[in-house]
Design an enzyme around this catalytic site. Structure first.
Site, PDB file in Angstrom:
ATOM      1  N   GLU A  98       3.078  -6.813  16.132  1.00  0.00           N
ATOM      2  CA  GLU A  98       3.101  -8.274  16.044  1.00  0.00           C
ATOM      3  C   GLU A  98       2.837  -8.930  17.402  1.00  0.00           C
ATOM      4  O   GLU A  98       3.031 -10.140  17.571  1.00  0.00           O
ATOM      5  CB  GLU A  98       4.442  -8.774  15.495  1.00  0.00           C
ATOM      6  CG  GLU A  98       5.634  -8.453  16.351  1.00  0.00           C
ATOM      7  CD  GLU A  98       6.355  -7.191  15.905  1.00  0.00           C
ATOM      8  OE1 GLU A  98       7.510  -6.994  16.315  1.00  0.00           O
ATOM      9  OE2 GLU A  98       5.762  -6.407  15.140  1.00  0.00           O
ATOM     10  N   VAL A 115       0.835  -1.196   0.000  1.00  0.00           N
ATOM     11  CA  VAL A 115       0.000   0.000   0.000  1.00  0.00           C
ATOM     12  C   VAL A 115       0.874   1.251   0.000  1.00  0.00           C
ATOM     13  O   VAL A 115       2.020   1.234   0.456  1.00  0.00           O
ATOM     14  CB  VAL A 115      -0.949   0.013   1.223  1.00  0.00           C
ATOM     15  CG1 VAL A 115      -1.900  -1.168   1.164  1.00  0.00           C
ATOM     16  CG2 VAL A 115      -0.164  -0.003   2.519  1.00  0.00           C
ATOM     17  N   ARG A 144       3.378   4.077  -0.781  1.00  0.00           N
ATOM     18  CA  ARG A 144       4.680   4.094  -1.457  1.00  0.00           C
ATOM     19  C   ARG A 144       5.374   2.738  -1.426  1.00  0.00           C
ATOM     20  O   ARG A 144       6.314   2.506  -2.182  1.00  0.00           O
ATOM     21  CB  ARG A 144       5.553   5.174  -0.819  1.00  0.00           C
ATOM     22  CG  ARG A 144       4.966   6.585  -0.984  1.00  0.00           C
ATOM     23  CD  ARG A 144       5.746   7.630  -0.227  1.00  0.00           C
ATOM     24  NE  ARG A 144       7.084   7.821  -0.776  1.00  0.00           N
ATOM     25  CZ  ARG A 144       7.979   8.681  -0.280  1.00  0.00           C
ATOM     26  NH1 ARG A 144       7.644   9.408   0.787  1.00  0.00           N
ATOM     27  NH2 ARG A 144       9.155   8.811  -0.818  1.00  0.00           N
ATOM     28  N   TYR A 145       4.906   1.846  -0.575  1.00  0.00           N
ATOM     29  CA  TYR A 145       5.489   0.505  -0.534  1.00  0.00           C
ATOM     30  C   TYR A 145       5.228  -0.248  -1.836  1.00  0.00           C
ATOM     31  O   TYR A 145       6.033  -1.094  -2.233  1.00  0.00           O
ATOM     32  CB  TYR A 145       4.925  -0.286   0.646  1.00  0.00           C
ATOM     33  CG  TYR A 145       5.528   0.101   1.969  1.00  0.00           C
ATOM     34  CD1 TYR A 145       6.529  -0.660   2.546  1.00  0.00           C
ATOM     35  CD2 TYR A 145       5.115   1.253   2.641  1.00  0.00           C
ATOM     36  CE1 TYR A 145       7.097  -0.308   3.752  1.00  0.00           C
ATOM     37  CE2 TYR A 145       5.673   1.621   3.848  1.00  0.00           C
ATOM     38  CZ  TYR A 145       6.668   0.844   4.409  1.00  0.00           C
ATOM     39  OH  TYR A 145       7.233   1.209   5.603  1.00  0.00           O
TER      40      TYR A 145
END
Length: 327
Positions: A279, A107, A109-110
């Site tokens: 996580e 999503v 700029r990735y």
């Protein structure tokens, strides 16, 4: 019942822990990184070595890596380079006529920065010779680049909303994953891996990694004592782990059967926000539901960590550039 302590694998020298804490407090993280190489990691007991088997690799060879832990206290293998026969794993996967899924979120700029390299290197190294279906989740499906795929390999692009708060990102992605596993992805694949897009493959990532549930030893934390691991400790969070809880620190790569992954995703989307790392729910889940197989840090390594003798051939390399992407 599985012991929650895992004493044999967790006990390191007290003096080195004290030095590590002192270095962290007085000199910062780089000093701790240098001290880590002196910290013994524990080894698989000889009596357990001969019992280690795997559905895809057959008998394992833990004695080939005597300086690293090759099993857990609950009997799961830890896969390091040299402990398995890749040809046996490849043949077993072909005989089982598998389709393996690989999910990635790209999503903002990735997508433009990392996705092409991730997919191109996956075609070179991920489950080569197997049927693979890639699932790319993005808010911009039309911007997903075309990548030449080999025979029996497909690319699916699914729309996913972009979240602004980091606390929402992990939850939203687990909801998306849960829905996909209950839909077409779950019908297409028998095993699925979930990975971050800001990394690229650098070595063979094959069927030796497959199991009902799979977690990876985090490259930054695999030598740390339990008390130093960055688990969620805030008791107000559902992801909190108490003193003495938690086996290893996991992130970066996880996977397993469709049913097991759907259970994991459902656990992580209970709507209770983590207060530390995103996580944290993943680590709480693997503490309560022990993975059938662990992957060594070789399966996803960071070049920012100092050279380690035990890391022979990394399969994935992190390429995180937070400053660049946030600019």
């Amino acid at each position: 019942m599985v012991s929650g302590k895992c004493k044999g694998l967790e006990e390191n020298l007290l003096i080195l822990s004290a030095l590590g804490l002192l270095g962290l407090l007085l000199h910062g993280l780089p000093v701790v990184r240098h001290l880590e190489v002196l910290t013994p990691m524990g080894v698989c007991p000889l009596a357990r070595m001969s019992l280690l088997r795997d559905n895809f690799t057959g008998p394992l060879h833990p004695w080939a890596r005597p300086q690293v832990p090759t099993c857990t206290c609950w009997g799961a293998p830890i896969i390091w380079d040299g402990t398995f026969d890749p040809d046996v794993a490849q043949q077993e996967a072909v005989q089982q006529n598998l389709t393996i899924g690989l999910t990635v979120f790209a999503v903002g700029r990735y997508l433009e920065k990392y996705l092409v390299r991730f997919l191109e290197t996956a075609e070179q190294h991920f489950m080569v010779g197997q049927r693979v279906v890639y699932y790319v989740f993005t808010e911009g499906p039309v911007a997903v680049p075309r990548v030449r795929l080999g025979p029996g390999r497909r690319l699916r692009v699914e729309r996913a909303a972009r979240e602004r708060r980091w606390q929402n990102v992990s939850m939203a992605r687990m909801r998306t994953l849960h829905a996909a596993l209950g839909g077409r992805l779950g019908r297409e694949a028998r095993f699925v891996f979930c990975m971050a897009v800001d990394q690229h493959f650098s070595g063979t990532f094959g069927p030796e990694a497959l199991a009902g549930s799979v977690a990876q030893l985090h490259a930054w934390h695999y030598r740390w004592r339990r008390r130093l691991l960055p688990f969620e400790r805030d008791a107000r969070s559902a992801a909190a782990l108490g003193p003495g809880e938690g086996d290893f620190y996991h992130a970066a790569v996880f996977g397993g059967s469709v049913a097991a992954l759907r259970q994991l995703a459902a656990y992580c989307v209970r709507g209770l926000e983590v207060r530390w790392h995103d996580e944290s729910h993943l680590n709480k889940f693997f503490w309560l539901h022990k993975p059938a197989k662990l992957l060594s840090p070789e399966f996803c390594w960071s070049p920012d960590i100092s050279c380690r003798a035990e890391i022979r051939r990394p399969q994935l390399i992190e390429t995180k550039e937070y400053a660049l992407l946030s600019g």
